[in-house]
Design a protein around this motif. Structure first.
Motif, PDB file in Angstrom:
ATOM      1  N   THR A  73      82.171   7.398  21.707  1.00 34.03           N
ATOM      2  CA  THR A  73      80.880   6.720  21.613  1.00 34.03           C
ATOM      3  C   THR A  73      79.766   7.757  21.711  1.00 34.03           C
ATOM      4  O   THR A  73      79.845   8.690  22.492  1.00 34.03           O
ATOM      5  N   THR A  74      78.736   7.586  20.914  1.00 36.76           N
ATOM      6  CA  THR A  74      77.610   8.523  20.918  1.00 36.76           C
ATOM      7  C   THR A  74      76.454   7.970  21.732  1.00 36.76           C
ATOM      8  O   THR A  74      76.453   6.805  22.123  1.00 36.76           O
ATOM      9  N   CYS A  75      75.474   8.799  21.942  1.00 41.03           N
ATOM     10  CA  CYS A  75      74.238   8.384  22.624  1.00 41.03           C
ATOM     11  C   CYS A  75      73.269   7.741  21.641  1.00 41.03           C
ATOM     12  O   CYS A  75      72.312   7.097  22.042  1.00 41.03           O
ATOM     13  N   TRP A  76      73.482   7.951  20.341  1.00 42.28           N
ATOM     14  CA  TRP A  76      72.583   7.473  19.299  1.00 42.28           C
ATOM     15  C   TRP A  76      72.615   5.955  19.247  1.00 42.28           C
ATOM     16  O   TRP A  76      73.674   5.344  19.121  1.00 42.28           O
ATOM     17  N   LYS A  77      71.447   5.340  19.366  1.00 44.38           N
ATOM     18  CA  LYS A  77      71.354   3.887  19.287  1.00 44.38           C
ATOM     19  C   LYS A  77      70.441   3.525  18.126  1.00 44.38           C
ATOM     20  O   LYS A  77      69.244   3.819  18.161  1.00 44.38           O
ATOM     21  N   PRO A  78      70.978   2.897  17.101  1.00 49.66           N
ATOM     22  CA  PRO A  78      70.155   2.519  15.952  1.00 49.66           C
ATOM     23  C   PRO A  78      68.923   1.701  16.337  1.00 49.66           C
ATOM     24  O   PRO A  78      67.860   1.852  15.742  1.00 49.66           O
ATOM     25  N   SER A  79      69.036   0.882  17.351  1.00 50.35           N
ATOM     26  CA  SER A  79      67.906   0.036  17.752  1.00 50.35           C
ATOM     27  C   SER A  79      66.736   0.855  18.303  1.00 50.35           C
ATOM     28  O   SER A  79      65.601   0.381  18.317  1.00 50.35           O
ATOM     29  N   GLU A  80      66.998   2.084  18.732  1.00 54.58           N
ATOM     30  CA  GLU A  80      65.939   2.951  19.249  1.00 54.58           C
ATOM     31  C   GLU A  80      65.318   3.836  18.167  1.00 54.58           C
ATOM     32  O   GLU A  80      64.385   4.573  18.432  1.00 54.58           O
ATOM     33  N   HIS A  81      65.872   3.778  16.955  1.00 55.91           N
ATOM     34  CA  HIS A  81      65.410   4.621  15.845  1.00 55.91           C
ATOM     35  C   HIS A  81      65.185   3.756  14.608  1.00 55.91           C
ATOM     36  O   HIS A  81      65.858   3.935  13.597  1.00 55.91           O
ATOM     37  N   SER A  82      64.242   2.841  14.695  1.00 62.13           N
ATOM     38  CA  SER A  82      64.057   1.861  13.620  1.00 62.13           C
ATOM     39  C   SER A  82      63.675   2.479  12.279  1.00 62.13           C
ATOM     40  O   SER A  82      63.969   1.911  11.232  1.00 62.13           O
ATOM     41  N   GLU A  83      63.043   3.631  12.277  1.00 57.05           N
ATOM     42  CA  GLU A  83      62.639   4.276  11.024  1.00 57.05           C
ATOM     43  C   GLU A  83      63.724   5.208  10.465  1.00 57.05           C
ATOM     44  O   GLU A  83      63.612   5.688   9.341  1.00 57.05           O
ATOM     45  N   ALA A  84      64.746   5.479  11.236  1.00 59.75           N
ATOM     46  CA  ALA A  84      65.816   6.406  10.841  1.00 59.75           C
ATOM     47  C   ALA A  84      67.031   5.614  10.367  1.00 59.75           C
ATOM     48  O   ALA A  84      67.137   4.411  10.598  1.00 59.75           O
ATOM     49  N   PRO A  85      67.970   6.292   9.712  1.00 59.34           N
ATOM     50  CA  PRO A  85      69.230   5.617   9.369  1.00 59.34           C
ATOM     51  C   PRO A  85      69.963   5.203  10.653  1.00 59.34           C
ATOM     52  O   PRO A  85      69.607   5.663  11.738  1.00 59.34           O
ATOM     53  N   TRP A  86      70.976   4.400  10.528  1.00 56.35           N
ATOM     54  CA  TRP A  86      71.710   3.935  11.709  1.00 56.35           C
ATOM     55  C   TRP A  86      72.539   5.028  12.360  1.00 56.35           C
ATOM     56  O   TRP A  86      72.996   4.888  13.488  1.00 56.35           O
ATOM     57  N   TYR A  87      72.720   6.127  11.690  1.00 55.83           N
ATOM     58  CA  TYR A  87      73.554   7.234  12.180  1.00 55.83           C
ATOM     59  C   TYR A  87      72.674   8.464  12.439  1.00 55.83           C
ATOM     60  O   TYR A  87      71.590   8.590  11.872  1.00 55.83           O
ATOM     61  N   PRO A  88      73.152   9.413  13.268  1.00 55.92           N
ATOM     62  CA  PRO A  88      72.399  10.655  13.471  1.00 55.92           C
ATOM     63  C   PRO A  88      72.350  11.451  12.167  1.00 55.92           C
ATOM     64  O   PRO A  88      73.364  11.623  11.487  1.00 55.92           O
ATOM     65  N   ALA A  89      71.182  11.941  11.812  1.00 52.99           N
ATOM     66  CA  ALA A  89      70.974  12.624  10.532  1.00 52.99           C
ATOM     67  C   ALA A  89      71.907  13.817  10.332  1.00 52.99           C
ATOM     68  O   ALA A  89      72.329  14.090   9.208  1.00 52.99           O
ATOM     69  N   GLU A  90      72.254  14.508  11.394  1.00 48.54           N
ATOM     70  CA  GLU A  90      73.114  15.692  11.236  1.00 48.54           C
ATOM     71  C   GLU A  90      74.529  15.345  10.778  1.00 48.54           C
ATOM     72  O   GLU A  90      75.284  16.219  10.354  1.00 48.54           O
ATOM     73  N   TYR A  91      74.885  14.072  10.832  1.00 43.42           N
ATOM     74  CA  TYR A  91      76.212  13.648  10.386  1.00 43.42           C
ATOM     75  C   TYR A  91      76.161  12.818   9.101  1.00 43.42           C
ATOM     76  O   TYR A  91      77.094  12.070   8.797  1.00 43.42           O
ATOM     77  N   ALA A  92      75.108  12.945   8.340  1.00 38.85           N
ATOM     78  CA  ALA A  92      74.941  12.144   7.115  1.00 38.85           C
ATOM     79  C   ALA A  92      76.106  12.312   6.146  1.00 38.85           C
ATOM     80  O   ALA A  92      76.479  11.361   5.461  1.00 38.85           O
ATOM     81  N   THR A  93      76.697  13.489   6.086  1.00 39.80           N
ATOM     82  CA  THR A  93      77.808  13.717   5.148  1.00 39.80           C
ATOM     83  C   THR A  93      79.130  13.145   5.654  1.00 39.80           C
ATOM     84  O   THR A  93      80.096  13.100   4.906  1.00 39.80           O
ATOM     85  N   ALA A  94      79.166  12.705   6.912  1.00 39.36           N
ATOM     86  CA  ALA A  94      80.405  12.183   7.487  1.00 39.36           C
ATOM     87  C   ALA A  94      80.378  10.667   7.690  1.00 39.36           C
ATOM     88  O   ALA A  94      81.300  10.101   8.263  1.00 39.36           O
ATOM     89  N   VAL A  95      79.347  10.002   7.213  1.00 38.07           N
ATOM     90  CA  VAL A  95      79.207   8.557   7.408  1.00 38.07           C
ATOM     91  C   VAL A  95      80.290   7.803   6.644  1.00 38.07           C
ATOM     92  O   VAL A  95      80.567   8.091   5.471  1.00 38.07           O
ATOM     93  N   CYS A  96      80.889   6.844   7.308  1.00 38.52           N
ATOM     94  CA  CYS A  96      81.876   5.963   6.663  1.00 38.52           C
ATOM     95  C   CYS A  96      81.166   5.118   5.621  1.00 38.52           C
ATOM     96  O   CYS A  96      80.226   4.381   5.957  1.00 38.52           O
ATOM     97  N   PRO A  97      81.587   5.183   4.374  1.00 42.01           N
ATOM     98  CA  PRO A  97      80.894   4.412   3.322  1.00 42.01           C
ATOM     99  C   PRO A  97      81.023   2.900   3.523  1.00 42.01           C
ATOM    100  O   PRO A  97      80.105   2.150   3.178  1.00 42.01           O
ATOM    101  N   ASP A  98      82.128   2.446   4.114  1.00 42.37           N
ATOM    102  CA  ASP A  98      82.300   1.016   4.324  1.00 42.37           C
ATOM    103  C   ASP A  98      81.390   0.500   5.440  1.00 42.37           C
ATOM    104  O   ASP A  98      80.771  -0.557   5.308  1.00 42.37           O
ATOM    105  N   CYS A  99      81.280   1.258   6.535  1.00 40.12           N
ATOM    106  CA  CYS A  99      80.358   0.876   7.609  1.00 40.12           C
ATOM    107  C   CYS A  99      78.924   0.914   7.103  1.00 40.12           C
ATOM    108  O   CYS A  99      78.122   0.034   7.396  1.00 40.12           O
ATOM    109  N   ASP A 100      78.610   1.932   6.308  1.00 41.42           N
ATOM    110  CA  ASP A 100      77.268   2.078   5.764  1.00 41.42           C
ATOM    111  C   ASP A 100      76.914   0.888   4.872  1.00 41.42           C
ATOM    112  O   ASP A 100      75.796   0.364   4.938  1.00 41.42           O
ATOM    113  N   ALA A 101      77.860   0.443   4.075  1.00 41.42           N
ATOM    114  CA  ALA A 101      77.604  -0.697   3.178  1.00 41.42           C
ATOM    115  C   ALA A 101      77.311  -1.955   4.001  1.00 41.42           C
ATOM    116  O   ALA A 101      76.410  -2.732   3.650  1.00 41.42           O
TER     117      ALA A 101
END
Length: 89
Positions: free
Chosen positions: A57-85
């Motif tokens: 589990t990460t410290c990143w909380k999507p609800s605290e970053h409303s203007e950002a993607p749901w994931y930490p930007a440094e891991y954009a290339t590792a995002v699960c495409p199914d979760c993202d969809a």
């Protein structure tokens, strides 16, 4: 959708936690619903259906970053495409 917890599918080639100050090798970033009544605890499955038991589990909380993607930007290339969809809907 309720609270979302971001979890990392990590490389467990090493049986123990990484040394202090070092991070896991993140293979994939997933989104999972929070466990009922516990917004910081992951439910049993990610949005793509994977078991969260062995994920970190990460410290990143999507609800605290409303203007950002749901994931930490440094891991954009590792995002699960199914979760993202699912998160995009």
């Amino acid at each position: 959708m309720g609270e979302i917890v971001v979890v990392y599918e990590v490389d467990r080639a090493v049986a123990t936690r990484p040394p202090r100050g070092e991070e896991w090798l993140v293979r994939r970033v997933h989104a999972a619903p929070a466990a009922p009544g516990s917004p910081d605890t992951t439910g049993p499955r990610t949005l793509c259906g994977k078991d969260t038991f062995a994920m970190e589990t990460t410290c990143w909380k999507p609800s605290e970053h409303s203007e950002a993607p749901w994931y930490p930007a440094e891991y954009a290339t590792a995002v699960c495409p199914d979760c993202d969809a699912v998160m995009e809907t």
